[in-house]
Design a protein around this motif. Structure first.
Motif, PDB file in Angstrom:
ATOM      1  N   THR A   1     -23.519  37.531 -25.339  1.00 45.60           N
ATOM      2  CA  THR A   1     -23.316  36.579 -24.256  1.00 45.60           C
ATOM      3  C   THR A   1     -22.111  37.070 -23.475  1.00 45.60           C
ATOM      4  O   THR A   1     -21.037  37.258 -24.046  1.00 45.60           O
ATOM      5  N   PHE A   2     -22.300  37.313 -22.188  1.00 43.22           N
ATOM      6  CA  PHE A   2     -21.231  37.868 -21.363  1.00 43.22           C
ATOM      7  C   PHE A   2     -20.144  36.826 -21.111  1.00 43.22           C
ATOM      8  O   PHE A   2     -20.441  35.643 -20.916  1.00 43.22           O
ATOM      9  N   GLY A   3     -18.892  37.277 -21.111  1.00 43.25           N
ATOM     10  CA  GLY A   3     -17.775  36.412 -20.760  1.00 43.25           C
ATOM     11  C   GLY A   3     -17.939  35.920 -19.331  1.00 43.25           C
ATOM     12  O   GLY A   3     -18.370  36.668 -18.450  1.00 43.25           O
ATOM     13  N   GLU A   4     -17.625  34.646 -19.104  1.00 47.98           N
ATOM     14  CA  GLU A   4     -17.845  34.068 -17.779  1.00 47.98           C
ATOM     15  C   GLU A   4     -16.779  34.470 -16.766  1.00 47.98           C
ATOM     16  O   GLU A   4     -17.022  34.432 -15.569  1.00 47.98           O
ATOM     17  N   GLU A   5     -15.614  34.831 -17.248  1.00 50.03           N
ATOM     18  CA  GLU A   5     -14.538  35.232 -16.351  1.00 50.03           C
ATOM     19  C   GLU A   5     -14.147  36.669 -16.664  1.00 50.03           C
ATOM     20  O   GLU A   5     -14.412  37.175 -17.752  1.00 50.03           O
ATOM     21  N   ASP A   6     -13.511  37.322 -15.694  1.00 46.26           N
ATOM     22  CA  ASP A   6     -13.161  38.737 -15.858  1.00 46.26           C
ATOM     23  C   ASP A   6     -12.336  39.016 -17.107  1.00 46.26           C
ATOM     24  O   ASP A   6     -12.509  40.035 -17.758  1.00 46.26           O
ATOM     25  N   ASP A   7     -11.436  38.096 -17.447  1.00 44.13           N
ATOM     26  CA  ASP A   7     -10.565  38.332 -18.593  1.00 44.13           C
ATOM     27  C   ASP A   7     -11.138  37.805 -19.904  1.00 44.13           C
ATOM     28  O   ASP A   7     -10.536  37.939 -20.952  1.00 44.13           O
ATOM     29  N   GLU A   8     -12.321  37.234 -19.855  1.00 47.78           N
ATOM     30  CA  GLU A   8     -12.944  36.674 -21.054  1.00 47.78           C
ATOM     31  C   GLU A   8     -13.834  37.732 -21.703  1.00 47.78           C
ATOM     32  O   GLU A   8     -14.659  38.363 -21.039  1.00 47.78           O
ATOM     33  N   ALA A   9     -13.669  37.914 -22.991  1.00 52.72           N
ATOM     34  CA  ALA A   9     -14.447  38.928 -23.718  1.00 52.72           C
ATOM     35  C   ALA A   9     -15.896  38.467 -23.898  1.00 52.72           C
ATOM     36  O   ALA A   9     -16.193  37.270 -23.942  1.00 52.72           O
TER      37      ALA A   9
END
Length: 150
Positions: free
Chosen positions: A58-66
């Motif tokens: 599951t892709f992180g929703e924000e740029d800094d979220e893993a």
């Protein structure tokens, strides 16, 4: 690591959801990567046989979220009846690993309705909040599955 099949009931979560779809279609939604990606994760690999492996991202929703990655083995595969998987999540921040066993059973109510029961068992949740989070996450996943199938 402790054996997740030998745990107390405080570590178990059980949810049942009736899905308005044929049992074969519902089972396929759990085992076909293209269908899994429509309701559960952004990227799926799934070997649909006992002893096979899988990988869900599951892709992180924000740029800094893993990204959130889960891997495991198919422990039991009985077409249109039961799917049992080890569920391994590695926390990259503290290099810890969380292991659960997910057991999903499928029961035809009639030709166009299926009862899905999901049991998560494994290491105890750290606190009530993480247990509730897990219950809510699985409940939401089953809701998304129902929406896809119906």
């Amino acid at each position: 690591m402790s054996d997740p099949t030998q745990i107390d009931s405080d570590s178990q979560i059980t949810l049942t959801r009736n899905i308005s779809a044929n049992i074969s279609d519902v089972f396929s939604a759990w085992t076909d990567p293209a269908l899994i990606e429509q309701w559960q994760v952004d990227e799926a690999e799934f070997d649909a046989f006992e002893g096979g492996t899988y990988r869900f991202v599951t892709f992180g929703e924000e740029d800094d979220e893993a990204d959130h990655e889960v891997t495991g083995e198919i422990l039991q595969f009985v077409e249109d009846e039961k799917l049992v998987m080890s569920w391994v999540h590695r926390d990259e921040e503290d290099d810890s690993e969380f292991l659960f066993v997910i057991e999903v059973t499928f029961k035809a109510i009639d030709d166009d309705n299926t009862a899905v029961t999901l049991v998560e068992r494994g290491l105890p949740h750290a606190d009530a909040q993480t247990r509730i989070f897990s219950m809510e996450a699985w409940s939401s996943a089953l809701e998304q599955l129902a929406e896809l199938m119906e």
